[in-house]
Design a protein around this motif. Structure first.
Motif, mmCIF file in Angstrom:
data_model
loop_
_atom_site.group_PDB
_atom_site.id
_atom_site.type_symbol
_atom_site.label_atom_id
_atom_site.label_comp_id
_atom_site.label_asym_id
_atom_site.label_seq_id
_atom_site.Cartn_x
_atom_site.Cartn_y
_atom_site.Cartn_z
ATOM 1 N N TYR A 1 -9.986 -27.521 37.714
ATOM 2 C CA TYR A 1 -10.129 -27.487 39.165
ATOM 3 C C TYR A 1 -11.548 -27.109 39.550
ATOM 4 O O TYR A 1 -12.129 -27.699 40.437
ATOM 5 C CB TYR A 1 -9.132 -26.503 39.775
ATOM 6 C CG TYR A 1 -9.222 -26.456 41.275
ATOM 7 C CD1 TYR A 1 -8.579 -27.420 42.042
ATOM 8 C CD2 TYR A 1 -9.960 -25.485 41.928
ATOM 9 C CE1 TYR A 1 -8.668 -27.409 43.420
ATOM 10 C CE2 TYR A 1 -10.054 -25.463 43.299
ATOM 11 C CZ TYR A 1 -9.408 -26.429 44.037
ATOM 12 O OH TYR A 1 -9.492 -26.419 45.407
ATOM 13 N N ALA A 2 -12.114 -26.131 38.861
ATOM 14 C CA ALA A 2 -13.460 -25.661 39.194
ATOM 15 C C ALA A 2 -14.516 -26.718 38.915
ATOM 16 O O ALA A 2 -15.613 -26.632 39.432
ATOM 17 C CB ALA A 2 -13.773 -24.388 38.416
ATOM 18 N N ARG A 84 -3.054 -27.909 44.437
ATOM 19 C CA ARG A 84 -4.249 -27.054 44.422
ATOM 20 C C ARG A 84 -3.859 -25.591 44.287
ATOM 21 O O ARG A 84 -4.432 -24.856 43.485
ATOM 22 C CB ARG A 84 -5.052 -27.273 45.697
ATOM 23 C CG ARG A 84 -6.285 -26.411 45.788
ATOM 24 C CD ARG A 84 -7.007 -26.684 47.079
ATOM 25 N NE ARG A 84 -7.029 -25.448 47.825
ATOM 26 C CZ ARG A 84 -7.538 -25.288 49.005
ATOM 27 N NH1 ARG A 84 -8.040 -26.303 49.643
ATOM 28 N NH2 ARG A 84 -7.550 -24.137 49.587
ATOM 29 N N LEU A 88 -4.867 -23.165 41.173
ATOM 30 C CA LEU A 88 -5.590 -21.910 41.393
ATOM 31 C C LEU A 88 -4.821 -20.717 40.826
ATOM 32 O O LEU A 88 -5.406 -19.814 40.232
ATOM 33 C CB LEU A 88 -5.867 -21.715 42.886
ATOM 34 C CG LEU A 88 -6.926 -22.630 43.487
ATOM 35 C CD1 LEU A 88 -6.963 -22.481 45.002
ATOM 36 C CD2 LEU A 88 -8.298 -22.338 42.888
ATOM 37 N N ALA A 91 -5.191 -20.824 37.068
ATOM 38 C CA ALA A 91 -6.542 -20.398 36.671
ATOM 39 C C ALA A 91 -6.684 -18.887 36.778
ATOM 40 O O ALA A 91 -7.267 -18.245 35.903
ATOM 41 C CB ALA A 91 -7.587 -21.096 37.533
ATOM 42 N N ALA A 92 -6.127 -18.310 37.837
ATOM 43 C CA ALA A 92 -6.193 -16.853 38.013
ATOM 44 C C ALA A 92 -5.411 -16.144 36.909
ATOM 45 O O ALA A 92 -5.857 -15.122 36.373
ATOM 46 C CB ALA A 92 -5.652 -16.464 39.388
#
Length: 105
Positions: A1-2, A84, A88, A91-92
């Motif tokens: 995503y980043a 999304r 996120l 990822a966190a």
């Protein structure tokens, strides 16, 4: 995503803004988006909105005043926002696992 492109990040930001306004029952006019100054110039914003509409992310309708164009998130846009949020969160969680592993080592 980043690692997504700048264009994708700008579409995400625009989509999120429209969603937040829709949820607050605030009409989103294209002219207001241009005035916000963070979504680009009228030509840039118009092209981006046309592309988003073609992809099924948003719906653009005529307002009460026929000169007014209103924007709202479509089903495809909701799916993108849900994805999304999921990415996120993943990822966190991965970052938190890395941080805990580094502390333990």
């Amino acid at each position: 995503y980043a690692e997504q492109s700048t264009e994708s990040a700008e579409v995400d930001a625009l989509l999120a803004h429209i969603f937040e306004q829709n949820e607050a029952r605030v009409p989103v006019c294209i002219t207001d988006l241009v005035r916000a100054d963070r979504f680009g110039t009228l030509p840039t914003l118009s092209k981006r909105l046309q592309d988003m509409e073609k992809r099924g992310l948003i719906k653009v309708t005529t307002g009460a005043d026929r000169r007014t164009r209103l924007v709202e998130v479509a089903r495809g846009g909701l799916e993108v926002l849900e994805n999304r949020a999921k990415l996120l969160a993943e990822a966190a969680a991965a970052e938190e696992r890395q941080r805990k592993s580094a502390k333990a080592a």
